[in-house]
Write an enzyme that holds these catalytic residues in place. Sequence first.
Site, mmCIF file in Angstrom:
data_model
loop_
_atom_site.group_PDB
_atom_site.id
_atom_site.type_symbol
_atom_site.label_atom_id
_atom_site.label_comp_id
_atom_site.label_asym_id
_atom_site.label_seq_id
_atom_site.Cartn_x
_atom_site.Cartn_y
_atom_site.Cartn_z
ATOM 1 C CG ASP A 20 -61.714 36.891 12.540
ATOM 2 O OD1 ASP A 20 -62.504 36.267 11.806
ATOM 3 O OD2 ASP A 20 -61.364 36.853 13.761
ATOM 4 C CG ASP A 22 -66.947 34.772 15.668
ATOM 5 O OD1 ASP A 22 -67.705 34.751 16.612
ATOM 6 O OD2 ASP A 22 -67.224 34.893 14.535
ATOM 7 C CG ASP A 187 -58.892 35.862 16.053
ATOM 8 O OD1 ASP A 187 -59.261 35.857 14.873
ATOM 9 O OD2 ASP A 187 -59.290 35.135 16.983
#
Length: 242
Positions: A20, A22, A187
Amino acid sequence: MSAADMTGAAALPFDLILFDLDGTLVETAPEIADAVNDTLAELGLPAATLDEVTRWIGHGTRELLVQALASRRGSSADAVRADPDFAAAEAIFQRHYEARCGTRSHPYPGVIDVLQALQAAGVRRVVVTNKEDRYTQRVLQAHQMQALFDRVISGDTLPVKKPNPLAVADSLLRYGVQRQRALLVGDSSIDVATARNAGIAVWCVPYGYNMGQPIEACAPDRVIADFSALFPQALTQMAPAA
């Protein structure tokens, strides 16, 4: 050549790692918040806090703007999406975010070193983000990260985005990697759901953007404190999670 076939890398558990963007590779919330507040100011609406913007990150910038406008107008997200003036607001946000992209973001500690080490070890590296490609590329370019990835899959690269598993399945097929030899590092609950839908392992960092919820609640296979767990030397000490 796969990581498992390379001299000195036979014990590596993964041939493909998907990341991922961001909140995992790069801290982008401050500049996204700047763009959101530039937009809200132009629309005559109250500013959002960094904490609010952080909770809205995950589903792409369009949905983030929907949440911001719904919050400040006291309306539902569906009402914002149906508003005939939404396209004009989105154009304003696009202009501001293009100007802000890369200005106040930075890779998290250890990210660059780990990506370089994985590249040297022959592990395929793919970005899978819901951020639109024009913004993804600007962030990666701003931090000279483009050459560190074999492929970048943004929210508008394929017909669907996370948590749909197509980006993972497409990468497995493209690089000839078995599911048990692939890992997604993220995240958020979106990343965990993507990995579960694709049938691959998922490890998460605790410092990113998970809509205000602790990442442990999403039950990833592992929560890693930072990127040091992804160095090839560290990976050789860990069997792949089932």
